[in-house]
Design a protein around this motif. Sequence first.
Motif, PDB file in Angstrom:
ATOM      1  N   GLY A  56      82.901  72.099  26.464  1.00  0.00           N
ATOM      2  CA  GLY A  56      82.484  72.096  25.056  1.00  0.00           C
ATOM      3  C   GLY A  56      83.528  72.815  24.229  1.00  0.00           C
ATOM      4  O   GLY A  56      84.415  73.480  24.777  1.00  0.00           O
ATOM      5  N   GLU A  57      83.416  72.633  22.913  1.00  0.00           N
ATOM      6  CA  GLU A  57      84.364  73.301  22.024  1.00  0.00           C
ATOM      7  C   GLU A  57      84.198  74.819  22.109  1.00  0.00           C
ATOM      8  O   GLU A  57      83.107  75.304  22.428  1.00  0.00           O
ATOM      9  CB  GLU A  57      84.114  72.873  20.576  1.00  0.00           C
ATOM     10  CG  GLU A  57      84.481  71.442  20.254  1.00  0.00           C
ATOM     11  CD  GLU A  57      85.978  71.222  20.225  1.00  0.00           C
ATOM     12  OE1 GLU A  57      86.724  72.224  20.242  1.00  0.00           O
ATOM     13  OE2 GLU A  57      86.402  70.059  20.200  1.00  0.00           O
ATOM     14  N   THR A  58      85.269  75.508  21.746  1.00  0.00           N
ATOM     15  CA  THR A  58      85.195  76.950  21.666  1.00  0.00           C
ATOM     16  C   THR A  58      84.047  77.345  20.732  1.00  0.00           C
ATOM     17  O   THR A  58      83.929  76.796  19.633  1.00  0.00           O
ATOM     18  CB  THR A  58      86.505  77.484  21.065  1.00  0.00           C
ATOM     19  OG1 THR A  58      87.562  76.906  21.801  1.00  0.00           O
ATOM     20  CG2 THR A  58      86.581  78.990  21.165  1.00  0.00           C
ATOM     21  N   GLY A  59      83.221  78.250  21.191  1.00  0.00           N
ATOM     22  CA  GLY A  59      82.146  78.764  20.324  1.00  0.00           C
ATOM     23  C   GLY A  59      80.954  77.861  20.216  1.00  0.00           C
ATOM     24  O   GLY A  59      80.131  78.020  19.327  1.00  0.00           O
ATOM     25  N   SER A  60      80.847  76.871  21.113  1.00  0.00           N
ATOM     26  CA  SER A  60      79.753  75.920  20.968  1.00  0.00           C
ATOM     27  C   SER A  60      78.539  76.323  21.800  1.00  0.00           C
ATOM     28  O   SER A  60      77.613  75.556  21.944  1.00  0.00           O
ATOM     29  CB  SER A  60      80.229  74.523  21.376  1.00  0.00           C
ATOM     30  OG  SER A  60      80.583  74.537  22.740  1.00  0.00           O
ATOM     31  N   GLY A  61      78.559  77.512  22.373  1.00  0.00           N
ATOM     32  CA  GLY A  61      77.395  77.984  23.120  1.00  0.00           C
ATOM     33  C   GLY A  61      77.596  78.011  24.622  1.00  0.00           C
ATOM     34  O   GLY A  61      76.666  78.319  25.361  1.00  0.00           O
ATOM     35  N   LYS A  62      78.783  77.698  25.099  1.00  0.00           N
ATOM     36  CA  LYS A  62      79.033  77.738  26.542  1.00  0.00           C
ATOM     37  C   LYS A  62      78.800  79.161  27.064  1.00  0.00           C
ATOM     38  O   LYS A  62      78.095  79.379  28.043  1.00  0.00           O
ATOM     39  CB  LYS A  62      80.493  77.332  26.845  1.00  0.00           C
ATOM     40  CG  LYS A  62      80.806  75.875  26.656  1.00  0.00           C
ATOM     41  CD  LYS A  62      82.102  75.485  27.348  1.00  0.00           C
ATOM     42  CE  LYS A  62      83.288  76.351  26.936  1.00  0.00           C
ATOM     43  NZ  LYS A  62      83.706  76.173  25.539  1.00  0.00           N
ATOM     44  N   SER A  63      79.434  80.113  26.405  1.00  0.00           N
ATOM     45  CA  SER A  63      79.321  81.501  26.847  1.00  0.00           C
ATOM     46  C   SER A  63      77.872  81.969  26.737  1.00  0.00           C
ATOM     47  O   SER A  63      77.361  82.657  27.611  1.00  0.00           O
ATOM     48  CB  SER A  63      80.195  82.402  25.973  1.00  0.00           C
ATOM     49  OG  SER A  63      81.519  82.002  26.098  1.00  0.00           O
ATOM     50  N   GLN A  64      77.256  81.532  25.638  1.00  0.00           N
ATOM     51  CA  GLN A  64      75.853  81.902  25.421  1.00  0.00           C
ATOM     52  C   GLN A  64      75.007  81.387  26.587  1.00  0.00           C
ATOM     53  O   GLN A  64      74.180  82.103  27.138  1.00  0.00           O
ATOM     54  CB  GLN A  64      75.394  81.278  24.093  1.00  0.00           C
ATOM     55  CG  GLN A  64      74.025  81.671  23.638  1.00  0.00           C
ATOM     56  CD  GLN A  64      74.010  83.039  22.962  1.00  0.00           C
ATOM     57  OE1 GLN A  64      75.076  83.579  22.650  1.00  0.00           O
ATOM     58  NE2 GLN A  64      72.830  83.611  22.802  1.00  0.00           N
ATOM     59  N   LEU A  65      75.250  80.127  26.945  1.00  0.00           N
ATOM     60  CA  LEU A  65      74.493  79.509  28.028  1.00  0.00           C
ATOM     61  C   LEU A  65      74.799  80.213  29.363  1.00  0.00           C
ATOM     62  O   LEU A  65      73.899  80.477  30.159  1.00  0.00           O
ATOM     63  CB  LEU A  65      74.846  78.014  28.090  1.00  0.00           C
ATOM     64  CG  LEU A  65      74.107  77.166  29.113  1.00  0.00           C
ATOM     65  CD1 LEU A  65      72.593  77.240  28.907  1.00  0.00           C
ATOM     66  CD2 LEU A  65      74.569  75.709  29.022  1.00  0.00           C
TER      67      LEU A  65
END
Lengths: 1141, 246
Positions: free
Chosen positions: A88-97
């Motif tokens: 996913g794009e940077t800042g699209s919630g990957k880290s959040q997930l």
Amino acid sequence: MSGTGDNRDDLEFPQSWNDDVVDDYIKPESQQKSREQFIDTHIPIDQIETEWLKPHPGVREFVSQEEFRDAILQSDVEDDNRIFILQGETGSGKSQLCQWLGYQIGGQNDSHGDNDQHVALHVSRSETRIKDILEIFTEPLDMDVSTKSLDGLDPEKVAGFIREGIYAMAENIQGADTDDLRKLSADEGSITLRGILEENIEEYQSVVTSDGERDLPDLINDRDYRDLAMDAFGAVRGRNSIFPVLRDEIHNILSRHLGVGDFRVKLEELSQKYVEEGIRPVLICEDVTTFSFLKQDLLDHLFQLDAGSLDVVLGWTTGWEQDNLDRALGASNNVQTYMEERAEGYLSTTDDSGRAHFLDENVSVELVRKYMSVIHENSENRVHTEQSAYDNLYPFNSNFIRRAYDNLVDRGDERRTPRLLLIRVIQECLNSYDPPFVTAESNPYLKEFPVEIDLGYDSVHKTISKWYGKKTLDGNVAVPIEVAETFNVDYETEWVRESESGSEIVYDAGGFDLSLSMSLDGTRSPGNEISFRANVDNQRQEDVMFTVDGEEVGKTDGSGEVDFVLPNKETEITVTAEKQSLSTTNSYEIAPDTLDINPSKKLVEPGENLRLTVTYNGEKIEDVELVESGQPVGETDASGTVVVSPEINGDSLKYEVEYEGLNARQTIETKDPAREFPVNTELSPDEVKRRETEYQSWVSQGEEYDSSDTLIDGAVSVLQRFDTPTELRNPNALSNAGDAIYFDRGDHIPISLQGAYDSQASLSAELPFGIDNSEIYKVLFWTGIGEDGLPDSSMVSTDYDKLRGWANDIVGRFREDMRATIEECLPDEMGIEEFIVYYRFLIHNTSCGRMEINDEIVLAELESQYVDYDSPMKKRFNETDGIREAYGDLMMNKTASRELAKSFFLLKGGRGKDREGWFVDRDRLDSAMETVRVNRDRFLKESMQIDTSDLPAAFRVKSSRSASKTAPLDRMLEAMRETAREIINLDYLNDADHVSEDAERVNEWFDKSLKTEEIKQEFKTVLDAVDDLPVANKEDVVEWEKTLKEIDGKLALNKLESEITHFKDIESSGSELVSDLHAFESTLENLLAWNVYNDLGEMIEEVDDYNPGNEDSFDKRVRQLDSYTKYQTCQNKIELQLENL
Amino acid sequence: MVTLKEKTESIEKKQRDHNRNEDLDDAIETADEKLTDYNQELSDLSGKLKNLHHRSEVLTEVFEQEEVPSVDTVRENILQIAETNPEDLVDSLNKGGLDSQKKTARDLKRSTDDAIDDCIDKLDEIKKDWETRTSTAESISQITGDDGVSAGLIEDIRQFVRFNCRKRSSSVGELDNEWKGLKARWQKTQVNWESFQSQHNLSDETITILKKLADDESVSLDSTKSETVAELFEVAALRENLKLSI
């Protein structure tokens, strides 16, 4: 709407947050927050797109965060590696997930009861050093793996160490030529391996110790290698052969040095240890992109599935795999296939345009609300504000957040991600001393978009309404009064209106075309509970009253929904939704067996795909035909799905299927941003908005702006619609006869915008800025944006009379300028009309010798054979003479000048010949002719001074704006000037000498006493002599013989006498001389007596020059002969021979 | 002030003058042509006279012969031309032509040609005489075995009578000297009859016959004694070289 404070420095507003709290909660990385902070602000990520997800049943397009978690936890301890790719794009919630998964899996906080064997190993973006990774790996095992770190080492020494290792061991390195490796690692040239390594190690250390978002660099990357190869080999070669070998060797040397040894072996050992401990590790790598030089070892280990027993979530930024994955994996065959064969799942958090799936406009509001709520709770600044006016988002409101989210951009590209919204907009606004709407207005991460309210409002109102305003159902824009009060913005009391939600400032926006739509959410089987949903302008609408079969159900709540239990029987219900002036009606079938079309989304924009899944009583069904607006668009596949790319040209898309005698319908709302505009355009909505914003700024302040062409195009188009603005002709004419004067620059009237654009044309119509003009300019602007004329008047109010008045005014002024510019070049008292008359006079004077000025010379066509004699212009002057050239140029425009005369002097033209049916503008023509008569000689003299250097070349005479046949006006003026100069320069002594000479000759032998017969006899006698004598050439004799033959009747001797008197002492000048030259040629052609005497004179001159000569006798002439001398010589010789013989 | 009529008259006069001049031009042109023709005849005649003069002088001066009679005829006729008065010739041209003059010149060319032919005949006779004499001299030389007359002289004499004397480029004086020289050499060359008589023991009578034969005279066999004939044949050289005719 004036007199309000426009000075932003004066604005003060209450802060209900502390800056440090804001910074605590809003962080670039989710891992930077505490667990509590994370949970407080986490919005469930329920829209994860799956390319595939193996353990998960079915083929759903989207899974929720929980479903993803459960799929990961399907493993047993001894299972081989299982890989889930998350991109996913940077800042699209990957880290959040990933962070959420980290908290969800294993450990004491495990909320998922039955998976205590799983333990999360979360590697965040900032923990990608070998040391970090090994620590994370060993932590649950209570192992201590001592490793050194690159951080504290001297880059110069490390670089030297690696360089020397490669140089020394070059022979033992497999896969590359020893010489090549030595050349690459030699310490020679300007670019060296040592230098590259040193620089990259320094960079690595600096990134590791910083808090920024920078990625760890490779020790050597492709660009470095290219530079190095260029320096070492003089050419870039070995990028796919030598480079990988060199890079691996660098990594090997460094790994050994750092005590990591063989990283892969180490990973295998650890994995084995986990199995022994009965623990199933779940490695969660937020962003493998940042893994630096260990990528390859790590990925090799992970994708070698039987090499370990791990579950792996592998995150990477969209696009990274295209360039880097094959290199990182070292896989030579198709990487996609390689991954598909090995990965359990392939998921994405963003769509193709970079928008985070889970975060739509409404979720973005929820997200910010969540953040603002915890920030408020944890801040000491508890200033009381009326939160309801701000939708619990103070200092923002939901419109503010929606607008911000909708216009998010990162370096020009759309990127609607939570991180960007929170860090770049929310945090910026909260940290700023300025009110949020001021900060947002100049935020580079937000696209420009235009003001919707009347431009006459002060800019602070325009800005507030832009950010906080919502559209009212009567087509204006309302802002809660609290907003103005909070930010100390003055307003007029008459702007305030009471509404259900309190006092509002209502700004005049000229009216929007709004519509109400409804939808039904749920299964339409009898007795089932469903909800109705109401939307206005694509936003959920509160307080909409729903009625089913005439009975009120209730009003929609804040989320625009109202619940309803369907009747417990098969039937059809009629549903009406109503709010103020808006209403809509729909009917739905209720049946025990339900056939449904389930869309992947409820709102589609142009270019988006839509997945529709058909279910019968909840089961997906195959081979059902899907119909869109009566046209089949496909059949469902094994998973009951059809994917369509609908063309959007209405408010909604209607889909239908038929199955088992049932009908299912589904209406998908559409949003075509372009349709919000009052014109059709191919421009992107963003571009239109940018232009509108720029235009609005100009109309208020008159500053230069990029898209000024749009307003100019619109102005041109509108002017063209009402008139032919660049045309100059008789304003009183009833029909367009003849050719007018056009200012022919480009294909339209040159327009300048005050302060913004100077057309550069010598003449242009200037539009002054100022909001007083905005009513007209708005129409021009939209006309300029659109492709087919004026904007939709229901969207942009258009007063046609005013518009015409404006156009007439612009055109009138432009024409005055045209006339003044042209007349500036002409002699005093010579206007365009006099110019035309005088030009026509010159044409007739030079071509026919005419001196009169009347209708005929101005309007009548010059006959192609306009004289019955040889024109003196051609006969008496050489081609190289100035007058010939000037005359040629003058005549070149004879048609243009006549057409011009028609367009300026006719009220109405006719089709017949001889000016039949023409209505002449008597006053105009008579006045012009009289002026020319009076000033004829002065005009001639002053025409010599015509200076066209300041006359734009764009003035042209032609039949219509688009006509290709044109006569440049400056050339006409120049032709007139040159002709005048040449006529003035004519001199009877030089240019009419043939006239006086002929007249003298004729006069010398003219004898009044002789009768025609006698003259003929004399002529005959002289001709006879001339014929005998060797005096004249044959052609002349033939001419004279012809003259003799022509002497038939009586010669006009009286006329001859008067002509002789006239021409003998010719002393005229100017146009009179031109006229005399013509009269003379006419006499030559038509007065036989003149020719008889002229010929006689010529013949006599020839004979006079002749002398018959020699009068010697025969004897004398014989004795003069050479033959006679020779005879004497011969005779003497013979006489001598006789003597000797 | 000249009137048109007066001017016309003066033009007419000019026209007449012009036409007259044109006629005279024609006559002069014709006279010129005729005179040119006549000059050609005279020029031819002059060439022939030069030829005749040369040959006649070779005959009389070099070979000391009588002048051929036809030369005198030429000399008389030529007076008609040489003594013509040029004024008479102009008169003839004015009156019609030079036909009679041309005829006289042609006749004279013919009689000159005849005289030239006579001279050439005479020269041919001289050439023939000398060819015989030189041939006999060659025979005697062989009879007597004496090389008294050199082959070179014989060749020079033959060259002179055949060619040199006919060359018009050579002056008569030069030819005369050359011929006198050749003749002097010829006369000095004598056969030594005495030694020949004693060597072959021949009678005086036989020597006389041989001298006659050597001088190209004919000797009659009848008048010759048989002993003499026998003697002649006893000498081997005579047997081979004498051609006796009966």
